[in-house]
Scaffold this motif. Structure first.
Motif, short mmCIF file in Angstrom:
data_model
loop_
_atom_site.label_atom_id
_atom_site.label_comp_id
_atom_site.label_asym_id
_atom_site.label_seq_id
_atom_site.Cartn_x
_atom_site.Cartn_y
_atom_site.Cartn_z
N SER A 1 59.95 -52.97 -58.81
CA SER A 1 60.53 -54.28 -59.64
C SER A 1 59.29 -55.34 -59.42
N TRP A 2 58.65 -55.11 -58.49
CA TRP A 2 57.54 -56.87 -58.19
C TRP A 2 56.51 -57.28 -59.37
N ARG A 3 56.12 -56.12 -60.55
CA ARG A 3 55.18 -56.39 -61.40
C ARG A 3 56.60 -57.42 -62.50
N SER A 4 57.07 -56.63 -62.63
CA SER A 4 58.11 -57.45 -63.79
C SER A 4 59.11 -59.15 -62.64
N LEU A 5 59.35 -58.61 -62.03
CA LEU A 5 58.89 -60.25 -61.45
C LEU A 5 58.17 -60.67 -61.75
N LEU A 6 56.89 -60.33 -61.62
CA LEU A 6 55.40 -61.71 -61.38
C LEU A 6 55.94 -61.80 -62.66
N GLY A 7 55.88 -61.01 -63.85
CA GLY A 7 55.76 -61.68 -64.95
C GLY A 7 56.55 -62.94 -65.77
N TRP A 8 57.61 -62.39 -65.33
CA TRP A 8 59.09 -62.96 -65.29
C TRP A 8 58.54 -64.84 -64.92
N THR A 9 58.22 -64.81 -63.08
CA THR A 9 58.13 -66.07 -63.07
C THR A 9 56.94 -66.82 -63.61
N ILE A 10 55.74 -65.66 -64.62
CA ILE A 10 54.51 -66.77 -64.66
C ILE A 10 55.25 -67.26 -65.83
N GLY A 11 56.10 -67.20 -66.95
CA GLY A 11 56.66 -66.65 -67.95
C GLY A 11 57.52 -67.89 -68.19
N ILE A 12 58.09 -68.19 -66.64
CA ILE A 12 58.52 -69.17 -66.40
C ILE A 12 58.34 -70.36 -66.65
#
Length: 266
Positions: free
Chosen positions: A15-26
């Motif tokens: 899930s690291w790609r998903s986590l990275l995407g949410w991090t960038i969004g925040i």
């Protein structure tokens, strides 16, 4: 599967790609909104904008204190956009943790390789919690970094409390989805319950703001438990924070018993 915490480690790895995407969004939201305060808050523009809106709408969105730096950050991010982003991620991860794995057949395969149901539920919950803790901590760090340049004037300790409140709300949503998934094995039910907890909590606190006769609804709203007293300006309500996190942990434990009690694919 072998090794220490195999389900937890695999979930994080995948899930690291998903986590990275949410991090960038925040990060994008915070860097977009918070720097605006220094140009809008000091010359009365915010007060003029808010005064033109209906009082009921202002109270519902928590814009009544938006003229202060703490109120601005609370109403724009922690109470609205940040809450929405972490809620969506919590529902997605929470519903996928058990129900999604069962619908794909992965849960049965994992359990057939000697992983107990209780272990499976706990490791799945831990993987979701770690991701949400990262998002909450990252949001707090960005707010702390922008606090001075954006002239928000927020006490550093209150940033920690607000981040813990936001993360707790998200984990409560995720754990509700986890429990529904463990009880039913269906992702649609897990998604509905998780999202329902978040939406209902927000609606109840919004209704409570419309009339003193409805203020008792705050007692039923996790959103109000942590946000009725503005955490960025007055400090987080420790009782409400403990209740939110405590209920989330109860849901996690309940998911263990729910998964143990049900026949998979039954």
């Amino acid at each position: 599967m072998n090794g220490i915490l195999p389900v937890f480690r695999r979930n994080l790895r995948e899930s690291w790609r998903s986590l990275l995407g949410w991090t960038i969004g925040i990060a994008a939201v915070l860097f977009l909104y918070l720097p605006l305060y220094s140009s809008l808050g000091g010359d009365g523009q915010l007060e003029a904008m808010i005064s033109s809106l209906p009082k009921e709408l202002v109270d519902t969105l928590g814009y009544d204190q938006i003229s202060t730096g703490a109120g601005y950050a609370q109403s724009t991010f922690f109470g609205l956009i940040g809450f929405l982003l972490l809620t969506i991620s919590a529902v997605i991860w929470g519903s996928a943790a058990i129900a999604g794995a069962e619908e794909s057949g992965r849960a049965e395969l994992d359990l057939a390789h000697g992983i107990g149901r209780g272990q499976y539920a706990l490791e799945s919950a831990l993987a979701v919690l770690v991701r949400l803790l990262w998002l909450g901590a990252f949001a707090g760090l960005v707010v702390w970094a922008l606090n001075g340049p954006s002239e928000l004037g927020i006490d550093d300790r209150n940033i920690v409390g607000a981040s813990a409140a936001l993360t707790g709300l998200a984990f409560l949503t995720a754990s509700a989805a986890l429990l529904a998934g463990a009880a039913t094995g269906r992702r649609i039910w897990a998604t509905g319950v998780g999202a329902g907890i978040a939406v209902l909590g927000y609606i109840l606190q919004a209704l409570a703001k419309q009339s003193k006769d409805l203020e008792w609804l705050n007692a039923l709203s996790p959103y109000a438990w942590v946000y009725q007293r503005p955490p960025l300006s007055e400090g987080v309500d420790l009782g409400g924070l403990a209740l939110t996190w405590g209920l989330a942990l109860v849901f996690v434990v309940a998911s263990v018993f729910a998964l143990r009690a049900r026949d998979l694919r039954g």
